[in-house]
Motif scaffolding. Sequence first.
Motif, PDB file in Angstrom:
ATOM      1  N   SER A  35       0.824  -1.199   0.000  1.00  0.00           N
ATOM      2  CA  SER A  35       0.000   0.000   0.000  1.00  0.00           C
ATOM      3  C   SER A  35       0.864   1.257   0.000  1.00  0.00           C
ATOM      4  O   SER A  35       2.067   1.212   0.227  1.00  0.00           O
ATOM      5  N   GLU A  36       0.199   2.379  -0.243  1.00  0.00           N
ATOM      6  CA  GLU A  36       0.836   3.691  -0.237  1.00  0.00           C
ATOM      7  C   GLU A  36       0.244   4.532   0.896  1.00  0.00           C
ATOM      8  O   GLU A  36      -0.662   4.111   1.587  1.00  0.00           O
ATOM      9  N   TYR A  37       0.805   5.719   1.079  1.00  0.00           N
ATOM     10  CA  TYR A  37       0.263   6.788   1.912  1.00  0.00           C
ATOM     11  C   TYR A  37       0.604   6.640   3.395  1.00  0.00           C
ATOM     12  O   TYR A  37       0.187   5.702   4.062  1.00  0.00           O
ATOM     13  N   ASP A  38       1.357   7.584   3.876  1.00  0.00           N
ATOM     14  CA  ASP A  38       1.621   7.762   5.300  1.00  0.00           C
ATOM     15  C   ASP A  38       0.799   8.942   5.800  1.00  0.00           C
ATOM     16  O   ASP A  38       0.462   9.856   5.033  1.00  0.00           O
ATOM     17  N   SER A  39       0.533   8.966   7.085  1.00  0.00           N
ATOM     18  CA  SER A  39      -0.167  10.129   7.636  1.00  0.00           C
ATOM     19  C   SER A  39       0.643  11.405   7.444  1.00  0.00           C
ATOM     20  O   SER A  39       0.088  12.476   7.189  1.00  0.00           O
ATOM     21  N   ALA A  40       1.971  11.286   7.582  1.00  0.00           N
ATOM     22  CA  ALA A  40       2.846  12.430   7.334  1.00  0.00           C
ATOM     23  C   ALA A  40       4.159  11.920   6.772  1.00  0.00           C
ATOM     24  O   ALA A  40       4.682  10.896   7.222  1.00  0.00           O
ATOM     25  N   VAL A  41       4.696  12.638   5.786  1.00  0.00           N
ATOM     26  CA  VAL A  41       5.972  12.305   5.167  1.00  0.00           C
ATOM     27  C   VAL A  41       6.854  13.549   5.197  1.00  0.00           C
ATOM     28  O   VAL A  41       6.443  14.617   4.725  1.00  0.00           O
ATOM     29  N   VAL A  42       8.057  13.413   5.742  1.00  0.00           N
ATOM     30  CA  VAL A  42       9.058  14.470   5.689  1.00  0.00           C
ATOM     31  C   VAL A  42      10.076  14.035   4.640  1.00  0.00           C
ATOM     32  O   VAL A  42      10.837  13.092   4.860  1.00  0.00           O
ATOM     33  N   HIS A  43      10.050  14.698   3.481  1.00  0.00           N
ATOM     34  CA  HIS A  43      10.792  14.252   2.300  1.00  0.00           C
ATOM     35  C   HIS A  43      11.663  15.410   1.829  1.00  0.00           C
ATOM     36  O   HIS A  43      11.141  16.429   1.363  1.00  0.00           O
ATOM     37  N   ASN A  44      12.978  15.261   1.975  1.00  0.00           N
ATOM     38  CA  ASN A  44      13.908  16.301   1.531  1.00  0.00           C
ATOM     39  C   ASN A  44      13.562  17.654   2.145  1.00  0.00           C
ATOM     40  O   ASN A  44      13.772  18.705   1.540  1.00  0.00           O
ATOM     41  N   ALA A  45      13.031  17.648   3.359  1.00  0.00           N
ATOM     42  CA  ALA A  45      12.689  18.875   4.066  1.00  0.00           C
ATOM     43  C   ALA A  45      13.600  19.027   5.282  1.00  0.00           C
ATOM     44  O   ALA A  45      14.161  18.049   5.777  1.00  0.00           O
ATOM     45  N   THR A  46      13.715  20.261   5.761  1.00  0.00           N
ATOM     46  CA  THR A  46      14.597  20.545   6.888  1.00  0.00           C
ATOM     47  C   THR A  46      13.862  21.367   7.937  1.00  0.00           C
ATOM     48  O   THR A  46      12.925  22.096   7.634  1.00  0.00           O
ATOM     49  N   HIS A  47      14.342  21.222   9.174  1.00  0.00           N
ATOM     50  CA  HIS A  47      13.798  21.960  10.314  1.00  0.00           C
ATOM     51  C   HIS A  47      12.289  21.739  10.424  1.00  0.00           C
ATOM     52  O   HIS A  47      11.476  22.619  10.118  1.00  0.00           O
ATOM     53  N   VAL A  48      11.950  20.537  10.869  1.00  0.00           N
ATOM     54  CA  VAL A  48      10.554  20.127  11.039  1.00  0.00           C
ATOM     55  C   VAL A  48      10.360  19.661  12.473  1.00  0.00           C
ATOM     56  O   VAL A  48      11.114  18.810  12.965  1.00  0.00           O
ATOM     57  N   TRP A  49       9.350  20.203  13.125  1.00  0.00           N
ATOM     58  CA  TRP A  49       9.016  19.831  14.501  1.00  0.00           C
ATOM     59  C   TRP A  49       7.596  19.293  14.525  1.00  0.00           C
ATOM     60  O   TRP A  49       6.642  19.982  14.185  1.00  0.00           O
ATOM     61  N   LEU A  50       7.469  18.013  14.918  1.00  0.00           N
ATOM     62  CA  LEU A  50       6.174  17.357  15.074  1.00  0.00           C
ATOM     63  C   LEU A  50       5.977  17.096  16.564  1.00  0.00           C
ATOM     64  O   LEU A  50       6.745  16.348  17.179  1.00  0.00           O
TER      65      LEU A  50
END
Length: 399
Positions: free
Chosen positions: A178-193
Motif C-alpha cells: 500500500s501507499e500513503y503515510d499520515s505524514a511524510v518528511v521528504h527532503n525537508a529541513t527543520h521540522v518539529w512534530l
Amino acid sequence: RRTLPAGDGWASATTGTTGGAAADAAHVYTVTTWDGLKAAFAAGGTAPKIIKVRGTLDADGDTCADFSAAGYDFDQYLAAYDPAVWGYDENLEGEKATPGTQEYLRDRSAAAQAEAIKADVPANTTLIGVGKGAGIVGGSLQINGVDNVIVRGLTLESPLDCFPQWDPTDGDTGNWNSEYDSAVVHNATHVWLDHNTFTDGEHPDATLPSYYGRIFQQHDGELDVVKGADYVTASWNAFEDHDKTLMIGNSDSAGATDEGRLRVTLHHNLFRNLVERAPRVRFGQVDAYNNAYVATTEYAYSFGIGYKSQLVAEKNSFTLPKGVSAASVLYRWNDSPVTTAGNVVNGAATDLVAAYNAAHADTPLTSGAGWTPTLRTHVDPARTVAEVVGRGAGADRLR
C-alpha cells in the motif's frame, strides 16, 4: 506562535524551527474542511503562516468508488492475478503499462486517490489543532522540499489505501503493498512534530480482509522521514495501533541523498500497540531518548538497525507482555553499531545490545554509534518515563 526551544533536538540546530510564528494577521487561517486546508496551504506563498485546524477534516471521501477508474473491478483484478493463474515469478509492471488491464486501471484509480488525499505543506508554516477533536482522517501531509514547519496538536488517522497493489514476487508467496503515510518528511529541513496522535482509528489491521492468503494491507507508515530530510524533532507524540510505524531512510541505495542527513530526535513519544519500525533507521544520526514503548503479543521489534544507521537509544522504557523477550527490542537489518544505555524493560535496567546478542550469537550487534547527542533539554530517569510520557503524550495533551 510557539517555536521549538533552543537545544530541543536536531530541529533546533543551525537556524532552528519557528514555523509560522512570524505570521501577520492576513496569514492566520482557521480551517474546518480538507479543501479549506489545501487552500490555506496554497495561499500566500512561503510567507509565514499559521493554520488552525478546528474539528476533524475528512480527506478521503465517502467510499473507494469515489476514486475508481472506469472499468476497474476488484473481483476481476483478483481473478486475473490469482497465483493459481499468474504464478509468483513475474511482477505486474508490464500489466501496469498496458491500457485496459486491471492493473493499469488499479494504478489510474490509485493516482486519483493520491491526488485527493495528499496535501503539500509549505515552508514557514505552523499547522496546529485547536479545540477538542482536531485532526485529519485519511489525509497524507507531504512536507516535501521545504524548510521550517511545525505540526502540533492533531490526531492523524492513517489513510486507508483503496487500491493496494499485488506483488507476486514480494517474498515466497507474494504481498499486498500500500501507499500513503499520515505524514511524510521528504527532503525537508527543520521540522518539529509535537503532541500529535498517529493512529489507524476505525480501521486497524485486524479489520482488514485477506486475499491470496495474505492480508490485504491498506496501511503504509504513520510517519516517514526520507530522501534527504534533515533536522527533525518528534516530541510528545502518540503512535498507536499500527504495523510499520516510523521509517527513517527508505532505501539502502540512497546514500547520495541521505549520507550526512536524516538527523532526527525522538523524545517523550508513546509507541503503543505497534508491530515494528519505531523507528527503523538507515544512515541517520538518530537520537531516541525518553520514549515509552508498550507492546502486545503482536510485537516484532522497536529499533530496526539498518544500513549505515547511527542510532543512539537511551533512557527509554519498554513494557513487554509475557512471552516477549527484551532480545526483541532490537532488530538487525545490518551490522551498524548502536548505542543503548540506561533503558528499562518491565522496570528492570536492561542492556539491549547484550540481550539481543545473547539470543543472536551468529549475527551480533556492535555497541557504540560513534557520536554523542548534545541537543537535549530535560532528560527524565528511565524508570519514570512510562508514567511521564503516558501522562503527557498525544494530541489531547497539548497545552
